[in-house]
Design an enzyme around this catalytic site. Structure first.
Site, short mmCIF file in Angstrom:
data_model
loop_
_atom_site.label_atom_id
_atom_site.label_comp_id
_atom_site.label_asym_id
_atom_site.label_seq_id
_atom_site.Cartn_x
_atom_site.Cartn_y
_atom_site.Cartn_z
N GLU A 171 0.80 -1.02 -0.05
CA GLU A 171 0.23 0.15 0.41
C GLU A 171 0.87 1.29 0.11
OE1 GLU A 171 -3.07 0.25 -0.28
OE2 GLU A 171 -3.38 -1.65 -1.06
N TRP A 199 -9.79 6.82 -8.43
CA TRP A 199 -11.09 7.05 -8.85
C TRP A 199 -10.69 6.63 -10.64
CZ3 TRP A 199 -15.74 8.38 -8.64
CH2 TRP A 199 -16.22 8.76 -7.08
N TRP A 240 1.51 1.90 -3.72
CA TRP A 240 0.56 2.03 -4.04
C TRP A 240 1.36 3.95 -3.89
CZ3 TRP A 240 -2.18 0.95 -8.41
CH2 TRP A 240 -3.00 -0.84 -8.57
N ASN A 299 -11.24 1.67 2.56
CA ASN A 299 -10.65 1.90 0.99
C ASN A 299 -11.26 0.94 0.23
OD1 ASN A 299 -8.76 2.76 -0.28
ND2 ASN A 299 -7.96 0.10 -0.76
N TRP A 340 -20.41 10.07 -20.80
CA TRP A 340 -20.76 9.46 -19.77
C TRP A 340 -22.40 10.61 -19.70
CZ3 TRP A 340 -18.50 6.95 -16.60
CH2 TRP A 340 -16.89 7.12 -16.70
N TRP A 400 -15.92 10.50 -13.78
CA TRP A 400 -14.99 9.93 -12.45
C TRP A 400 -14.71 11.04 -12.04
CZ3 TRP A 400 -10.01 11.62 -13.12
CH2 TRP A 400 -10.07 11.93 -13.61
#
Length: 476
Positions: A278, A386, A281, A345, A310, A363
């Site tokens: 993590e 996102w 990341w 998360n 969208w 998004w």
């Protein structure tokens, strides 16, 4: 005289720029209050309040070292070069020290400051501090930035084994300077003070950050891999806000994880390995900001998804924002965000996929809403998450992988404890019924909770069709 310009590095320990400045001579620290820029960046009121509270605590410990903390104001970053120039001239500053920040606007700001100061003979030093590796130093064999996390992680592991980043020592107290520290403002115009209940969830200061890290490393990290996806459990470190504000460093986190795992990255306790991943990341997404600056400009990482059709559905967007979707796990997660400034998360992915896939809403709407409410809001991590959920980003979820909120709820909140915590109107339902109250009809009389705003099956097919219309195939 050395000037330490504090930004998202509000700590005394393991602060690279602080150590470098103090090592060069008498040091003064400054923090710039820039409310117009914060509004442009959609920074949440609870995050701004968190910054100020941590800055106040930092000022106290800097005072012990006889380092005065000054506060200066600039509406936006365009005014920062001249504000700092004026300050440097008044203090007869020889050099300014900062810890590097990433993102297009941050880079432009620092370049402008460096140009202005160096024209006056004032040196501008940038230090690597937020990351283990300088962006541009972890590249593919062809010299490009990685786009796949697993490949990036492999190189990081190799580098960390050969040269583990060291923590920086706290400087010794300096002689008293004839400079008076400034009071840290209690609030900033344009940013409402959050509730005391929210503030109490996030105490300020390095001592609190270190307490959380120690507790997690000693008591929880071993179970992190197996329990982190269950939102009703206290299985995560709760350090994201402190990392985002720089109240604790990723190096401190890495060393704490390694200490309890015999120095291993890939073996030993699965929980420690997963948590280190993590941290990587987080590193990966910041490297992406530098290597692919379009993501800082509200652009999709995958250009082909820019043409996605969208939907413009303001009423549905508002229902999502206000926790009125009729999907309990989604609404419970959104209430957690609205009331605490934080969201688990796993649920960030669930609510993001619901917005971008089941509602087929851009998004960017979700990214902005999150930033306006998250106490741990971070451009790189928020954008990366996102775009991953929307299948428009680097290393993103395949477009056909769409989380079903009901199955996610049943799997990760089986007894409905999380849902009932945030949706007390459903507290009387039996565990199996709480995930989908609409299936009960009027059996339990939950009239106060809305019906699902969308059919999950049909909306999933709508999203798949929209992606197929871009010419994206299942194996793309």
């Amino acid at each position: 005289m050395q000037l330490l310009w504090l930004r998202t590095d509000l700590r005394l320990h393991d602060n690279t720029a602080l150590a470098a400045a103090a090592g060069q001579g008498p040091t003064v620290a400054v923090y710039l209050v820039t409310p117009g820029q914060w509004q442009l960046h959609d920074d949440a009121p609870c995050k701004v309040d968190f910054w100020l509270r941590n800055l106040r605590e930092l000022g106290k410990v800097l005072a012990v070292l006889n380092i005065p903390l000054l506060i200066r104001h600039a509406q936006t970053w365009d005014q920062v070069p001249e504000v700092l120039r004026t300050l440097c001239q008044s203090l007869k500053v020889d050099a300014v020290h900062v810890n590097e920040e990433y993102g297009v606007n941050e880079s432009r700001r620092d370049q402008a400051v460096a140009h202005t100061l160096e024209a006056d003979g004032i040196r501008f030093h940038c230090h690597l501090d937020q990351l283990f590796f300088k962006p541009g130093s972890v590249l593919t064999r062809t010299g490009t930035y990685f786009q796949v996390f697993s490949q990036f992680r492999k190189v990081c592991y190799s580098r960390l084994r050969s040269a583990l980043p060291r923590q920086v020592s706290v400087p010794k107290a300096q002689s008293t300077l004839p400079v008076e520290a400034d009071p840290v403002p209690e609030a900033v115009e344009g940013f409402a003070r959050p509730s005391q209940a929210l503030r109490d969830l996030w105490p300020a200061g390095e001592d609190e950050a270190q307490r959380r890290l120690t507790r997690f490393a000693e008591q929880q990290i071993d179970n992190y891999q197996s329990e982190r996806d269950f939102p009703a459990k206290s299985a995560t470190s709760q350090l994201s806000a402190y990392l985002a504000a720089g109240v604790i460093s990723p190096r401190q986190c890495l060393h704490a994880a390694l200490q309890g795992n015999r120095g291993e990255f890939e073996s030993g306790h699965a929980g420690a390995v997963t948590w280190i991943n993590e941290l990587l990341w987080r590193e990966f997404y910041k490297h992406i900001l530098v290597g692919y600056p379009r993501v800082s400009k509200r652009r999709a990482f995958r250009p082909e998804t820019e043409a996605l059709a969208w939907r413009q559905a303001p009423e549905e967007l508002a229902a999502w924002q206000e926790a009125r979707t009729g999907l309990p796990i989604v609404d419970a997660a959104m209430r957690q965000l609205l009331e605490t400034g934080w969201m688990h998360n796993r649920l960030r992915m669930v609510v993001a996929m619901f917005l971008t896939k089941n509602l087929l809403i851009d998004w960017r709407e979700g990214e902005r809403f999150f930033m306006r409410h998250l106490i741990d809001g971070d451009l790189a991590a928020n954008n990366g998450g996102w775009q991953w959920s929307a299948s428009s980003g680097t290393d993103a979820a395949p477009y056909f992988r769409i989380f079903n909120p009901l199955s996610q709820s049943e799997k990760f909140d089986r007894e409905g404890l999380f849902i009932k915590r945030w949706l007390p109107e459903l507290a009387g339902l039996p565990p199996k019924a709480v995930h989908n109250p609409s299936a009960l009809g009027d059996l339990f009389g939950v009239e106060s909770y809305p019906q699902p705003m969308v059919d999950l099956g049909r909306s999933r097919e709508r999203a798949l069709a929209a992606f197929r219309n871009l010419g994206i195939t299942a194996d793309t």
